[in-house]
Motif scaffolding. Structure first.
Motif, PDB file in Angstrom:
ATOM      1  N   UNK A 198       0.674  -1.371   0.136  1.00  0.00           N
ATOM      2  CA  UNK A 198      -0.003  -0.144   0.123  1.00  0.00           C
ATOM      3  C   UNK A 198       0.963   1.305   0.031  1.00  0.00           C
ATOM      4  N   UNK A 199       0.687   2.322  -0.661  1.00  0.00           N
ATOM      5  CA  UNK A 199       0.967   3.593  -0.840  1.00  0.00           C
ATOM      6  C   UNK A 199       0.255   4.786  -0.539  1.00  0.00           C
ATOM      7  N   UNK A 200       0.564   5.634   0.276  1.00  0.00           N
ATOM      8  CA  UNK A 200      -0.354   6.877   0.327  1.00  0.00           C
ATOM      9  C   UNK A 200       0.459   8.220   0.500  1.00  0.00           C
ATOM     10  N   UNK A 201       0.131   8.835  -0.340  1.00  0.00           N
ATOM     11  CA  UNK A 201       0.897  10.124  -0.190  1.00  0.00           C
ATOM     12  C   UNK A 201      -0.200  11.372   0.021  1.00  0.00           C
ATOM     13  N   UNK A 202       0.073  11.925   0.926  1.00  0.00           N
ATOM     14  CA  UNK A 202      -1.181  12.824   1.767  1.00  0.00           C
ATOM     15  C   UNK A 202      -0.989  14.176   1.344  1.00  0.00           C
ATOM     16  N   UNK A 203      -2.149  15.048   1.469  1.00  0.00           N
ATOM     17  CA  UNK A 203      -2.151  16.552   1.220  1.00  0.00           C
ATOM     18  C   UNK A 203      -3.165  16.894   2.288  1.00  0.00           C
ATOM     19  N   UNK A 204      -3.186  18.204   2.638  1.00  0.00           N
ATOM     20  CA  UNK A 204      -4.134  18.618   3.650  1.00  0.00           C
ATOM     21  C   UNK A 204      -5.322  19.107   3.035  1.00  0.00           C
ATOM     22  N   UNK A 205      -5.328  19.737   1.779  1.00  0.00           N
ATOM     23  CA  UNK A 205      -6.524  20.146   1.188  1.00  0.00           C
ATOM     24  C   UNK A 205      -6.878  19.276  -0.023  1.00  0.00           C
ATOM     25  N   UNK A 206      -7.747  19.747  -0.684  1.00  0.00           N
ATOM     26  CA  UNK A 206      -8.452  18.974  -1.727  1.00  0.00           C
ATOM     27  C   UNK A 206      -7.820  19.109  -3.174  1.00  0.00           C
ATOM     28  N   UNK A 207      -7.289  20.137  -3.182  1.00  0.00           N
ATOM     29  CA  UNK A 207      -6.615  20.595  -4.625  1.00  0.00           C
ATOM     30  C   UNK A 207      -5.404  20.190  -5.045  1.00  0.00           C
ATOM     31  N   UNK A 208      -5.118  18.799  -5.163  1.00  0.00           N
ATOM     32  CA  UNK A 208      -3.588  18.527  -5.361  1.00  0.00           C
ATOM     33  C   UNK A 208      -2.959  19.055  -6.620  1.00  0.00           C
ATOM     34  N   UNK A 209      -3.430  20.155  -7.370  1.00  0.00           N
ATOM     35  CA  UNK A 209      -2.728  20.750  -8.253  1.00  0.00           C
ATOM     36  C   UNK A 209      -1.753  21.836  -7.538  1.00  0.00           C
ATOM     37  N   UNK A 210      -2.151  22.425  -6.552  1.00  0.00           N
ATOM     38  CA  UNK A 210      -1.483  23.477  -5.689  1.00  0.00           C
ATOM     39  C   UNK A 210      -1.177  22.977  -4.296  1.00  0.00           C
ATOM     40  N   UNK A 211      -1.786  21.987  -3.627  1.00  0.00           N
ATOM     41  CA  UNK A 211      -1.318  21.609  -2.180  1.00  0.00           C
ATOM     42  C   UNK A 211      -0.118  20.871  -2.286  1.00  0.00           C
TER      43      UNK A 211
END
Length: 892
Positions: free
Chosen positions: A332-345
């Motif tokens: 399993x691999x998970x790359x996390x961001x805080x927000x919803x917009x993965x183009x800018x976060x």
């Protein structure tokens, strides 16, 4: 279970409220959650998941689940209509309550009810009893219990489903309402409660009640000074309804001295009864929970909850990178961001591993290390992820490539039930019975308060538990896909489409900001001119955007007929204005003003705000939002740019190729939904019209109007026939059709009758698909995309009718969505095979938009329609219209 060393803590659960929430959290999946004896189990299942989460998060030593003993209490004796407006308890819910008590017994948790009292009173009395002995947490779906909040008692209220909670402390109550917890009963006394059906004071809502309490402190203080108030309708209502206010205050007050027959000692947690719990899960057919017990997750009484099960966590470093990836096996691999917009976060960290070992890190530079970057790019190294499109885009932004993503939890969960479309991994995991991970809301917070945990270990554990959840759910959900005959839908459409969408999103589309700014000025000038004409019609200036002022102008000054009123006065909605369109020239101008004003604010100004430094907008396509399988575009939404108004169409002039000597190319399916209808219904007349290349709307018009020659069909006849063709697909009534095309209801009924006479198998299809939905609880597209319809057998006419219309339309609209998705996948492959520079940029409903060098346009004009019209094999031909030009506008 807890250890003796753990400090005492009391957890009080509002059983009825939470069980009801649990029931409706999976209400849309009602037909999927039954055991072999036909017992509905959705409330039991969700309640069990909620217990796992709460016990893990709160770590209580004492627990009590309080239930109402019946509908008759001391409150109904005082006010017989108390809660008298509530609809009958669904039998599907009522039948599950005894089994929830069995579950609690197996968990070693006390449950209790007291005749003549509500669960609230049991909770209030125990919370007070524990006040100087141990901290108390109350969990409920009823905000009335926030009156119990003290320095020692925290109240957590469900705000979405059963896992998203809002925590109330005295400070939070003051921050949110501006009053103290003990004033909540005064608030309820003044404003009443529609849910519990007690009255309060006439015309006093929350806003007015809070204002009065801030001024007078309490109901008692208010009535001490009510005579001093200036004459007003409010004062009159307060005086007239004083007894109602005092009664409502009493009804709202939780009894904290109820005559309980138990004490705090009775709430001690007992060991989990393993034998009883296994037997219970077997009876309920909870295979996923039994599987966890088989793995030993519940073998020890100190590990009663999956979320408490220790996992092996290691911080990933350059020195242990090789060992982390030593063996070729699925990870399993998970790359996390805080927000919803993965183009800018920016990513906050990542985790990877297997059940034997989990690695985590917030050092993104590790991803650039050869061992890890090569593992990511190796298609033979299988990876289980939460959202493959997001993962692909985030890694591409880091100049990395990923391949071998064989399982996408977000997509699979959505395919199993389109209602389960949260983007929070924790929420989705809980829906599928896995309680070993918190939601992002719990860990990061929400909105502007989202933040990375200050404790790095907390972040590392959350990332690792998310990866673990993905891994643990892979086998279970993949098997469910196969059982639903949806594995092909995932393998051949949704999974490859996610990667195609990632490429499109990364490519983006160039926007000419200067052209947008010029339009901004033109629109401002147009609005000023329309404003002047509106003021001239009204005889004076006023705020056109104020519904109240506009209502006065239209209905009091200009004396136009009043169509509808609302709480604030006259309705000036679009629907109302359209009915008044012929009454006065001002109406047409107001409608135009509103349309252009919306274009200006939403689309011109909105687009200018989201242009990236590369002069492009990079929309995100949501694959798991709609119930039909249609894609949705956000940040910005490029699917909803209005094209009916000339001004709206002009906005597309700002969308241009990214290189000189390139063009925008567009291909659009023609009447794809009607062609799908011809296919699934098998109607020979409709199929013949499409096979012979006839104008389907003109063909329908001839039948409706009794014509013999296509030349007799006028544009208005064709328009009305077109509305009938598409309306039938959406289950339109004679009333709805009459309203849509401006004819009488009997005429509309005659149109529909003539339609079904022309296309009898369409009528048969409609009857059959509704009958099928009633029998199996869902409908499917041609690619086996399911949509569950829990209200298809509802007693409520409106709910049932909506479900029936949905049953008619979903296979049509959903199949159209399937078709263009297949076309997109095939088109991307063809562009690669042909070694073209052309790029697929956008999908807008039934249209695909590309950019390409001018010299490639002739080839695109050949291969794009060829690929699109062969996406699937129907009984009628698919037809594609293409165009190209210097801008998106020119290509249309």
């Amino acid at each position: 279970m807890t250890t003796e060393a753990q400090p005492d803590k009391l957890l009080l659960l509002d059983g009825n409220s939470l069980a009801f929430r649990a029931f409706f959290a999976l209400h849309n999946s009602l037909d999927r959650f039954t055991n072999s004896q036909g017992l509905h189990t959705n409330a039991i299942y969700t309640f069990s998941n909620m217990l796992d989460s709460l016990l893990a998060a709160e770590q209580p030593t004492h627990v009590l689940v309080a239930f109402d003993a019946g509908k008759t209490t001391f409150r109904t004796e005082m006010f017989p209509d108390y809660k008298g407006n509530r609809s009958k308890t669904p039998t599907e819910f009522a039948e599950q309550l005894p089994y929830i008590n069995q579950l609690l017994d197996a968990y070693g948790l006390t449950h209790y009810q007291l005749p003549n009292y509500e669960a609230d009173d049991i909770i209030g009395t125990l919370a007070q009893a524990a006040a100087d002995k141990m901290p108390v947490t109350v969990v409920t779906g009823d905000r009335d219990l926030t009156q119990l909040t003290t320095a020692n008692t925290t109240v957590k209220v469900t705000i979405k489903g059963v896992n998203e909670l809002e925590t109330y402390t005295p400070e939070h109550v003051r921050e949110k309402l501006g009053i103290d917890p003990e004033q909540i009963v005064d608030l309820k006394g003044l404003m009443g409660d529609t849910s519990d059906n007690y009255p309060g004071v006439t015309k006093v809502g929350e806003k007015t009640a809070l204002k009065l309490l801030k001024q007078y402190g309490s109901i008692a203080g208010l009535y001490e000074h009510v005579a001093e108030m200036k004459p007003s309708k409010l004062k009159e209502n307060l005086i007239n309804d004083q007894q109602a206010a005092l009664m409502s205050q009493t009804l709202a007050r939780i009894n904290t001295t109820a005559p309980l027959t138990i004490d705090l000692a009775a709430t001690n947690r007992r060991p989990v009864d393993q034998t009883a719990l296994i037997a219970f899960y077997q009876e309920m057919d909870f295979k996923s929970k039994l599987a966890k017990m088989d793995l030993g997750d519940l073998a020890d009484e100190n590990e009663a909850d999956a979320a408490e099960t220790p996992i092996k966590l290691v911080e990933l470093t350059r020195s242990n990178l090789a060992s982390a990836l030593a063996k070729q096996q699925p990870r399993a691999f998970d790359l996390d961001i805080l927000g919803d917009n993965y183009h800018v976060d920016t990513p906050v960290g990542f985790a990877l591993g297997t059940p034997q070992q989990w690695y985590y890190s917030d050092d993104l530079s590790l991803l650039q290390e050869p061992a890890l970057s090569q593992w990511l790019a190796d298609e033979n190294q299988l990876k289980y992820v939460f959202d493959s499109k997001k993962t692909d885009v985030l890694l591409a932004r880091l100049d990395l490539r990923i391949a071998g993503m064989s399982f996408d939890l977000l997509l699979v969960s959505y395919l199993l039930n389109t209602f389960d479309n949260s983007n929070d991994l924790g929420v989705i995991a809980h829906l599928h019975g896995y309680a070993g991970v918190q939601t992002d809301l719990d860990v990061y917070g929400k909105g502007t308060k989202r933040a990375i945990p200050t404790d790095y270990a907390v972040l590392g554990e959350h990332l690792s538990r998310k990866a673990q959840a993905i891994y643990q759910l892979q086998a279970q959900l993949t098997e469910q896909l196969r059982a639903n005959d949806q594995d092909q839908l995932y393998d051949e459409i949704e999974a490859p489409l996610a990667l195609v969408l990632a490429q499109m999103e990364l490519a983006g589309i160039t926007v000419d900001s200067q052209r947008l700014k010029a339009m901004q000025q033109d629109f401002s000038k147009t609005l000023t001119e329309i404003e002047a004409l509106i003021y001239q019609d009204a005889g004076h200036e006023f705020n056109i955007n104020s519904p109240k002022q506009l209502g006065v102008v239209l209905f009091e000054e200009l004396k136009l007929p009043v169509i509808k009123k609302n709480k604030t006065g006259y309705s000036t909605s679009v629907e109302v204005l359209e009915q008044l369109q012929k009454s006065h020239p001002i109406i047409e101008r107001i409608l135009t003003y509103r349309q252009i004003s919306k274009l200006q604010s939403t689309y011109i100004n909105g687009l200018l705000k989201v242009i990236h430094p590369d002069h492009k907008v990079h929309t995100r396509y949501l694959q798991t939002l709609t119930q039909t399988g249609r894609l949705s575009s956000v940040d910005p939404n490029l699917q909803n740019i209005p094209v009916r108004l000339p001004e709206g169409r002009k906005i597309r002039q700002a969308f241009v190729p990214s290189h000189p000597d390139w063009e925008i190319f567009s291909s659009d399916y023609s009447q794809v939904e009607l062609r799908v209808l011809a296919h699934v219904s098998g109607d020979q007349n409709m199929q013949a019209a499409f096979k012979n290349g006839l104008d389907i709307h003109a063909n329908t018009a001839m039948k409706i109007f009794g014509l013999t020659d296509p030349s007799q069909v006028t544009p208005d006849m064709r328009r009305q026939a077109k509305a009938t063709n598409f309306g039938i697909v959406y289950g339109i009534s004679d009333y709805g059709l009459a309203k849509n095309i401006g004819i009488s209801r009997p005429q509309a009924a005659a149109f529909i009758a003539a339609y079904f006479e022309q296309y009898p198998d369409v009528q048969a299809y409609i009857k059959d698909i509704v009958a099928t939905a009633r029998q199996q609880g869902y409908v499917e597209t041609i690619m086996h995309r399911r949509r569950y319809l829990p209200d298809i057998n509802a007693k409520n006419f409106n709910l049932r009718s909506f479900a029936e219309r949905t049953a008619m339309n979903t296979p049509i609209q959903g199949s159209a969505a399937d078709i263009i998705k297949v076309a997109m996948i095939n088109m991307q492959q063809r562009l690669t095979q042909e070694h073209l520079q052309a790029k697929m940029l956008l999908q807008v409903h039934d249209e695909l938009i590309f950019e390409a060098p001018t010299e490639e346009i002739p080839l695109l004009a050949k291969i794009v329609p060829q690929v699109m019209d062969s996406a699937v094999s129907l009984d009628v031909p698919l037809v594609v219209d293409s165009a190209h030009g210097a801008t998106w506008y020119d290509a249309k």
